[in-house]
Scaffold this motif. Sequence first.
Motif, mmCIF file in Angstrom:
data_model
loop_
_atom_site.group_PDB
_atom_site.id
_atom_site.type_symbol
_atom_site.label_atom_id
_atom_site.label_comp_id
_atom_site.label_asym_id
_atom_site.label_seq_id
_atom_site.Cartn_x
_atom_site.Cartn_y
_atom_site.Cartn_z
ATOM 1 N N LYS A 319 0.956 -1.393 0.060
ATOM 2 C CA LYS A 319 -0.221 0.026 -0.042
ATOM 3 C C LYS A 319 0.860 1.007 -0.008
ATOM 4 C CE LYS A 319 -3.955 1.904 2.629
ATOM 5 N NZ LYS A 319 -4.711 1.970 3.563
ATOM 6 N N GLY A 320 0.795 2.174 -1.009
ATOM 7 C CA GLY A 320 1.086 3.539 -0.776
ATOM 8 C C GLY A 320 2.406 3.384 -1.883
ATOM 9 N N TYR A 321 2.702 2.358 -2.519
ATOM 10 C CA TYR A 321 3.958 2.212 -3.575
ATOM 11 C C TYR A 321 3.620 1.442 -4.479
ATOM 12 C CZ TYR A 321 5.426 -1.378 -0.833
ATOM 13 O OH TYR A 321 5.743 -2.714 -0.099
ATOM 14 N N THR A 322 2.523 0.681 -4.633
ATOM 15 C CA THR A 322 2.294 -0.477 -5.726
ATOM 16 C C THR A 322 2.059 0.291 -6.888
ATOM 17 O OG1 THR A 322 1.422 -2.316 -4.332
ATOM 18 C CG2 THR A 322 0.742 -2.138 -6.428
ATOM 19 N N GLY A 323 1.534 1.412 -6.835
ATOM 20 C CA GLY A 323 0.951 2.107 -8.198
ATOM 21 C C GLY A 323 -0.005 1.510 -8.942
ATOM 22 N N SER A 324 -0.151 2.069 -10.102
ATOM 23 C CA SER A 324 -1.144 1.889 -11.225
ATOM 24 C C SER A 324 -0.737 2.048 -12.648
ATOM 25 C CB SER A 324 -2.656 2.411 -10.566
ATOM 26 O OG SER A 324 -2.368 3.990 -11.065
ATOM 27 N N ASN A 325 -1.438 1.746 -13.495
ATOM 28 C CA ASN A 325 -1.113 2.135 -14.986
ATOM 29 C C ASN A 325 -1.102 3.578 -14.990
ATOM 30 O OD1 ASN A 325 -1.105 -0.497 -15.890
ATOM 31 N ND2 ASN A 325 -3.241 -0.708 -16.387
ATOM 32 N N LYS A 326 -1.895 4.263 -14.462
ATOM 33 C CA LYS A 326 -2.009 5.828 -14.430
ATOM 34 C C LYS A 326 -0.945 6.440 -13.737
ATOM 35 C CE LYS A 326 -6.866 6.672 -15.846
ATOM 36 N NZ LYS A 326 -8.063 7.362 -15.466
ATOM 37 N N THR A 327 -0.546 5.747 -12.761
ATOM 38 C CA THR A 327 0.564 6.346 -11.700
ATOM 39 C C THR A 327 1.336 5.239 -11.553
ATOM 40 O OG1 THR A 327 -1.151 7.541 -10.556
ATOM 41 C CG2 THR A 327 0.743 7.426 -9.431
ATOM 42 N N PRO A 328 2.266 5.048 -12.207
ATOM 43 C CA PRO A 328 3.405 3.650 -12.020
ATOM 44 C C PRO A 328 4.496 3.981 -11.017
ATOM 45 C CG PRO A 328 3.715 4.964 -14.046
ATOM 46 C CD PRO A 328 2.531 5.557 -13.402
ATOM 47 N N CYS A 329 4.745 3.156 -10.035
ATOM 48 C CA CYS A 329 5.797 3.691 -8.857
ATOM 49 C C CYS A 329 6.928 2.377 -9.204
ATOM 50 C CB CYS A 329 5.197 3.341 -7.650
ATOM 51 S SG CYS A 329 3.873 4.737 -7.267
ATOM 52 N N PHE A 330 6.714 1.415 -9.751
ATOM 53 C CA PHE A 330 7.690 0.247 -10.041
ATOM 54 C C PHE A 330 8.464 0.769 -11.107
ATOM 55 C CE2 PHE A 330 9.677 -3.582 -11.733
ATOM 56 C CZ PHE A 330 10.186 -4.174 -10.637
ATOM 57 N N VAL A 331 9.803 0.804 -11.103
ATOM 58 C CA VAL A 331 10.803 1.194 -12.401
ATOM 59 C C VAL A 331 11.697 -0.071 -12.220
ATOM 60 C CG1 VAL A 331 12.277 2.903 -13.332
ATOM 61 C CG2 VAL A 331 10.354 3.570 -11.807
ATOM 62 N N PRO A 332 11.854 -0.541 -13.486
ATOM 63 C CA PRO A 332 12.652 -1.643 -13.592
ATOM 64 C C PRO A 332 14.151 -1.191 -13.385
ATOM 65 C CG PRO A 332 11.184 -1.784 -15.482
ATOM 66 C CD PRO A 332 10.796 -0.608 -14.514
ATOM 67 N N ILE A 333 15.018 -2.035 -12.585
ATOM 68 C CA ILE A 333 16.396 -1.741 -11.949
ATOM 69 C C ILE A 333 17.230 -1.548 -13.408
ATOM 70 C CG2 ILE A 333 16.187 -2.599 -9.919
ATOM 71 C CD1 ILE A 333 17.379 -5.264 -10.911
ATOM 72 N N ASN A 334 16.803 -1.962 -14.640
ATOM 73 C CA ASN A 334 17.506 -1.777 -15.922
ATOM 74 C C ASN A 334 17.217 -0.659 -16.646
ATOM 75 O OD1 ASN A 334 15.311 -2.997 -16.773
ATOM 76 N ND2 ASN A 334 16.454 -4.347 -18.066
ATOM 77 N N ALA A 335 16.297 0.220 -16.167
ATOM 78 C CA ALA A 335 15.816 1.634 -16.941
ATOM 79 C C ALA A 335 16.917 2.257 -17.028
ATOM 80 C CB ALA A 335 14.661 2.085 -16.026
ATOM 81 N N ARG A 336 16.757 3.113 -18.109
ATOM 82 C CA ARG A 336 17.614 3.897 -18.520
ATOM 83 C C ARG A 336 17.102 4.818 -19.770
ATOM 84 N NH1 ARG A 336 22.610 0.210 -21.200
ATOM 85 N NH2 ARG A 336 21.340 -0.974 -22.615
#
Length: 414
Positions: A319-336
Amino acid sequence: MHKIQVIDSIMGSGKSTWMINYINSHPEQQYLIVVPYLSEVSRYMESTINISTFEPKSWDKSKIEDFKQLIIDRKNIITTHQLIKKIDEECLSLLQLQNYHLIIDEALDVVEKLDIMNDDLKIILNNNYITVSENGYVKWNNKNQDANTYNGDLFEDIKKYTTLNSLMIGSGNASKNTILIWNYPYKFFQCFNKCHILTYLWDGAIQKYYFKLHNIQYEHLSLQEGRLVPYNYYLDIAERKKYRSLITVLEDKKLNAIGNKTSRAMPLSSTWYSKHKNSDEMKILRNNLYNFFRHKAQTPMVDNMWGCYSDYQSKLKGKGYTGSNKTPCFVPINARGINEFQHKKSLAYMVDIHCDPFILNFFSLYGITVNKEAYSLSQLIQWIWRSQIRNEEPINLYIPSERMRKLLKDYLYF
């Protein structure tokens, strides 16, 4: 071809802007622009106003076939890292006939362990379908009649890789304890009259060691006040200093205890996650993550950003950081190379990331030592800089891994 120019400057220093300005100032040149994500394709297309650009599409044929047609038609092309990994011998032949200027935004993933089942590998080895040259390149054994008549998509891919000189022995030999490593076809970099690679912390990029393996020459440069200069470590240090006061790293013995190194264990590594996925330790990690966002950062969900190995995302969400399609919170650790999270204020990096040991062993086999700490730091910094820190705005940061926390502190305080 001209020497490759690697522009190694911190995110937000203006590398992409410099490159786009260059393109708009030299519309007479022919460009192949390679970016990490489709969203970046759109950004380049909208910004390169003095040239017409085209993105390979899947119409009545595959994207790679459309890519070939665009080359034949001498079009300026913008595409993704993923599509470029699919090039074949025909692509290379077509590119050699043209006069493209290659631009790569972010270093490419150029070395990977071949995804092949043990039973399939045994068939190849036991039937002598491949041979290995003295310098480690895997060749399809055309003298073996059975090899030439054996059908299957996997084997067709391996034939393609051997034709491109992009398959090498990673360990063992051609008959025992064999690991096959896919390499990006090095001849690709011989097809262009100019090449720019935009990156940061080049010493941590696998592409640097790939270049060394294949003896691909390049210039190592930085961007200073809008102009290219020889790379200077002290220029990078000067850039880092301004971020010290903007990054608040959580120092909490209880929340950080799970990431403390003990004996030979590597807590929060991918191996640790696999071993503890259904354990009390994973529940503790999830509770720590909730505690950080709820009680330490106290920021609304829209401002929260976290990352772990994707296979274990469901184990840590809360709760509070799972996020949603409109409000994504999870960012893959290989994001660049993406900017859609540059409003994020509170960050949690829940892993201790390491270079794949198969890749390390592969380079070691050919006398090349990868800077493992630089690799890990590079992954961490790229991830952190998806947030509002890239706009020189403050962030709160939870890094439970003792090792990763130290790498960041050493980076900021050299």
